[in-house]
Enzyme design. Structure first.
Site, PDB file in Angstrom:
ATOM      1  N   ASP A 289      15.588 -80.635  63.053  1.00 59.23           N
ATOM      2  CA  ASP A 289      14.371 -80.786  62.242  1.00 59.23           C
ATOM      3  C   ASP A 289      14.393 -79.730  61.119  1.00 59.23           C
ATOM      4  OD1 ASP A 289      11.922 -81.919  61.663  1.00 59.23           O
ATOM      5  OD2 ASP A 289      10.800 -80.856  63.221  1.00 59.23           O
TER       6      ASP A 289
ATOM      7  N   ASP B  64      15.661 -79.340  54.499  1.00 54.22           N
ATOM      8  CA  ASP B  64      14.333 -79.188  53.898  1.00 54.22           C
ATOM      9  C   ASP B  64      14.432 -78.178  52.757  1.00 54.22           C
ATOM     10  OD1 ASP B  64      11.785 -78.703  53.112  1.00 54.22           O
ATOM     11  OD2 ASP B  64      10.969 -78.304  55.110  1.00 54.22           O
TER      12      ASP B  64
ATOM     13  N   HIS C 136       5.894 -87.085  59.081  1.00 52.12           N
ATOM     14  CA  HIS C 136       5.787 -85.755  59.696  1.00 52.12           C
ATOM     15  C   HIS C 136       4.330 -85.484  60.052  1.00 52.12           C
ATOM     16  CE1 HIS C 136       9.820 -83.882  58.979  1.00 52.12           C
ATOM     17  NE2 HIS C 136       9.946 -85.072  58.440  1.00 52.12           N
TER      18      HIS C 136
HETATM   19 ZN   LIG Z   1       7.881 -81.847  59.827  1.00 52.13          ZN
END
Ligand SMILES: [Zn+2]
Length: 284
Positions: free
Chosen positions: A82, A104, A208
């Site tokens: 993640d 990310d 999310h």
């Molecule tokens: Zn997230």
């Protein structure tokens, strides 16, 4: 069944109008709860690890739990990293056997996010590892990534399409108004943006901040193209409350295995509820 990447399961989910649950695990007990729930419902499932959890245990411990459970499993399982900002950790997870990773770089300027995300796709794809990439800023706290409400911004549909074309991720996480952690009020979901983005790209979309959303919000987001739903906070609560509540009710017992069982029961109940809600039961 050997670990799979997310490609097949998310492609089928997007086609079929349902979503695969991605559950953040913390240890062997929670990993077992996720896989057992998926088995019971014959659902594909994503085991998700935060970067913090990977750093806490090390990659080999986590791989050993998943491999131990996966060899006898009859449902497709992906192991996904993640929110990760660190390309070295992403490479380490790919090397160790994760079948999927998320880059990310959403806090970076658009062009930089695009280039970092592209770099991860180039690193992962030859190894048959899928990639999720994020655009916009999802409010809340996820690991060491803190996004204040005033800094949160939704993904711009035009940028989102350019991003999807140029990065070509296997899963796309645009910020659409959901938040990590616990919602303080009713979240304002930008369905119009989600619809516009999903209408212009076939890439499965990740939702999310799933914990605390109402059932009809999940259903609407899934019907608009969300094929992966992340559940983390709810499992953190079940993990701790399951443990504490059992001990409080039996506070002279001091039987650790009973406490672990109670924690497992609390986890699996929540996971089953979510899988049923996302429509992925029976889709393995
Ligand atoms: Zn997230």
């Amino acid at each position: 069944m050997p670990l799979e990447n997310m490609k097949g399961m998310l492609g089928a989910a997007r086609e079929g109008g349902y979503a695969v649950g991605a559950f953040n695990i913390l240890d062997y007990n929670s990993t077992k709860a996720v896989i057992d729930a998926a088995e019971q419902l014959y659902a594909p499932v994503i085991i998700q690890t935060s970067a913090k959890t990977v750093i806490f245990w090390g990659t080999w411990a986590i791989i050993s739990w998943v491999k131990k459970l996966e060899w006898s499993s009859k449902v497709p399982i992906a192991l996904h990293l993640d929110h990760c900002k660190d390309l070295r950790l992403i490479a380490e997870c790919i090397e160790a056997g994760w079948s999927s990773v998320m880059i990310d770089a959403s806090a970076k300027p658009f062009e930089e996010n695009l280039s970092l995300s592209r770099q991860v796709v180039e690193m992962a794809r030859p190894k048959n590892v899928t990639v999720e990439a994020e655009l916009g800023a999802i409010v809340g706290v996820e690991d060491d990534i803190h996004v204040k409400e005033q800094d949160a911004h939704l993904a711009d549909p035009e940028q989102a399409i350019k991003f999807c074309k140029e990065v070509d991720p296997d899963c796309f996480a645009p910020a659409i108004g959901t938040a990590h952690g616990v919602y303080k009020g009713v979240p304002k979901i930008a369905y119009d943006r989600l619809e516009e983005i999903a209408g212009k790209t076939p890439i499965p979309i990740a939702l999310h901040g799933g914990t605390g959303l109402a059932d009809d919000v999940f259903k609407k987001c899934i019907s608009l193209g969300c094929a992966k739903v992340n559940i983390s906070t709810q499992l953190k609560y079940a993990f701790i409350d399951g443990f504490v509540e059992y001990h409080n009710a039996h506070n002279t017992q001091y039987n650790p295995l009973k406490v672990i069982e109670a924690q497992y029961e609390a986890l699996i109940a929540g996971i089953i509820e979510n899988i049923n809600l996302f429509g992925s039961a029976g889709k393995a």
